[in-house]
Scaffold this active site. Structure first.
Site, PDB file in Angstrom:
ATOM      1  N   ARG A 168       1.741   1.584  12.039  1.00  0.00           N
ATOM      2  CA  ARG A 168       3.051   1.206  12.575  1.00  0.00           C
ATOM      3  C   ARG A 168       4.082   0.998  11.471  1.00  0.00           C
ATOM      4  NH1 ARG A 168      -0.337  -0.539  15.783  1.00  0.00           N
ATOM      5  NH2 ARG A 168      -0.935  -2.011  14.178  1.00  0.00           N
ATOM      6  N   THR A 169       3.704   0.220  10.460  1.00  0.00           N
ATOM      7  CA  THR A 169       4.665  -0.085   9.395  1.00  0.00           C
ATOM      8  C   THR A 169       5.068   1.211   8.681  1.00  0.00           C
ATOM      9  OG1 THR A 169       3.614  -2.230   9.118  1.00  0.00           O
ATOM     10  CG2 THR A 169       5.043  -1.504   7.342  1.00  0.00           C
TER      11      THR A 169
ATOM     12  N   LYS B 123      -8.925   7.384  -9.565  1.00  0.00           N
ATOM     13  CA  LYS B 123      -9.391   7.598 -10.943  1.00  0.00           C
ATOM     14  C   LYS B 123      -9.242   6.320 -11.769  1.00  0.00           C
ATOM     15  CE  LYS B 123      -7.788  12.364 -10.638  1.00  0.00           C
ATOM     16  NZ  LYS B 123      -6.607  13.182 -10.916  1.00  0.00           N
TER      17      LYS B 123
ATOM     18  N   ARG C 108       2.534  -0.999   0.270  1.00  0.00           N
ATOM     19  CA  ARG C 108       1.566  -1.847   0.958  1.00  0.00           C
ATOM     20  C   ARG C 108       0.299  -1.854   0.120  1.00  0.00           C
ATOM     21  NH1 ARG C 108       1.188  -3.467   6.338  1.00  0.00           N
ATOM     22  NH2 ARG C 108      -0.831  -4.289   6.904  1.00  0.00           N
TER      23      ARG C 108
ATOM     24  N   HIS D 126       5.054 -10.290   4.040  1.00  0.00           N
ATOM     25  CA  HIS D 126       5.351  -9.040   4.719  1.00  0.00           C
ATOM     26  C   HIS D 126       6.766  -9.207   5.261  1.00  0.00           C
ATOM     27  CE1 HIS D 126       4.889  -5.414   6.792  1.00  0.00           C
ATOM     28  NE2 HIS D 126       3.905  -5.686   7.616  1.00  0.00           N
TER      29      HIS D 126
END
Lengths: 308, 156
Positions: free
Chosen positions: A57-58, A86, A107, A135
């Protein structure tokens, strides 16, 4: 008010004036978010979407916001298929990507990751959630939903569920404290709001009550904000079941509530809201998900200097 | 205890630093903060649970070393009432109380295992320091987790 080139890291750095400014800008974006008006406000601008953990959603609402404003999106894609696999540090990833784009949405599973990224990035960082930390864009869309569907000033709101790890409720509490909110915190004891957050928001003027029962609080509030109790936090599935079933909103729970009560949820839900509630005027969670688009459009417009 | 008796137990130093009024029982942590004992320096003397005017205290004497400001800041986190006496030629040439810094960097590790400062990133830990009735509070600059107890155990 100057947002151009500013990082958006945590709600703690937002004054009420700043929040109001963003929410007003979001309101103007709504017709574009609905696709009713076309816009090329961010034409020629590129947004990098760096998601080190999934959040459909975000991510999609940021991408939609950028595209609706005529900008382009560069997606990191799967972490497993990138240089992070890596062993590249976040600091290096950010220093590489900031050369390609005009803003970065991040995120990350580690708390404080967005703060770190902002120290290394030459372009604005928008925190789309870092661990159990903050958030802010979710909080801004939550506030926008409350503003559009109820009212912000002196709101009586109950926050229910996992208040210990749920970052959405942490940030929301900080923001609501600007509006003289009466906040009822509903959670099992083992998932209660961290003490340092409660003392912070009380110091900012919010009024706090704690309980472990939705029924104790629901009849008195304008908004009930449900969150998912995260199964993965519980080593014993039986313990989870006990707690999960204790905080559930059913049609039965709604007897005696205010007619204008709005139920919000950051989604995804599991079983904490009975699906029969979806068809009642109390259900607000799908609208809430949509409101992420105009709010993120406003933020992108502001930090990229396309609007003031 | 008379001055002569004290003198016999911990002799005066010609040059160096005397850290006085250390919170009783914290002298060994002060040594840890300063990386002592270190063979490259002179004698280090430690007095534990010494009787002072304001009750029991610890004292640390370090020969041939004057403390740097950041070392003093570290000491302030665990012994906020300590005084730093710089000794030259057997005389106290400077006497300062430690002051609690408002911000510390690279001194304390965050207690949150999921904090980005505990990963392999090119940053040092940073904390905002506040003093409240209940004592010192260190708030992580990255994850905002607060350390209010056992600060000494988290010293880097």
């Amino acid at each position: 008010m100057k947002f151009k080139d500013q990082h958006i890291i945590s709600m703690r750095e937002f004054s009420r004036e700043m929040i109001d400014h963003i929410l007003n800008a979001a309101e103007k974006m709504e017709p574009i978010a609905h696709g009713k008006h076309k816009s090329d406000l961010l034409a020629g601008k590129v947004l990098a979407v760096l998601f080190f953990e999934p959040s459909t959603r975000t991510r999609m609402s940021f991408e939609t916001a950028m595209i609706r404003l005529g900008g382009d999106v560069l997606n990191l894609g799967s972490v497993d298929a990138s240089s992070i696999a890596k062993g590249e540090t976040l600091a290096d990833t950010v220093r590489v990507v900031d050369g390609y784009v005009d803003a970065i949405v991040l995120r990350h599973p580690k708390e404080g990751a967005a703060q770190l990224a902002s120290e290394f990035s030459r372009v604005p960082i928008l925190n789309a959630g870092d661990g159990a930390g903050h958030h802010p864009t979710q909080t801004l869309l939550d506030l926008y939903t409350i503003k559009r569907e109820s009212h912000l000033e002196g709101i009586k709101i109950a926050l229910a569920g996992d208040l210990k790890y749920g970052r959405t409720v942490h940030s929301l509490c900080y923001a609501l404290s600007h509006y003289g909110a009466h906040i009822t915190l509903i959670s099992p004891k083992e998932l209660s709001m961290p003490e340092e957050i409660i003392s912070d928001i009380v110091a900012r003027g919010a009024k706090i009550v704690e309980t472990d029962s939705i029924e104790d609080a629901i009849n008195d509030v304008d908004v009930l904000y449900m969150t998912r109790i995260q199964k993965e936090r519980f080593p014993d599935p039986a313990e989870y079941q006990k707690v999960a079933n204790r905080l559930k909103v059913t049609m039965e729970t709604l007897k005696g509530v205010k007619p204008e009560l709005k139920i919000m949820h950051p989604l995804p839900r599991v079983n904490e809201i009975d699906t029969r509630i979806d068809d009642t005027p109390h259900a607000c969670y799908f609208k809430q998900a949509f409101y992420g688009v105009p709010v993120r459009m406003a933020l992108l417009g502001l930090v990229l200097g396309a609007i003031e | 205890m008379t001055e002569i008796e004290t003198e016999l137990r911990v002799r005066r130093i010609e040059n160096g630093t005397v850290i006085d009024h250390i919170t009783s029982g914290k002298a060994l942590i002060v040594l840890k903060i300063l990386g002592l004992p270190d063979s490259s320096h002179g004698v280090v003397s430690v007095l534990i649970n010494s009787h002072g005017i304001y009750g029991k205290k610890d004292v640390v004497k370090i020969e041939n070393r004057e403390l740097k400001a950041e070392e003093v800041d570290r000491i302030a986190l665990i012994a906020p009432n300590a005084t730093i006496n710089i000794i030259r030629n057997f005389n106290v040439t400077r006497k300062n109380k430690v002051h609690i810094p408002s911000f510390v960097e690279g001194v304390v590790g965050c207690i949150n295992p999921n904090c980005i400062s505990n990963s392999n990133e090119p940053i040092t830990s940073k904390f905002k320091v506040t003093t409240e009735d209940t004592g010192l509070k260190l708030r992580c600059f990255y994850c905002a987790r607060v350390i209010s107890e056992n600060i000494a155990e988290n010293l880097l």
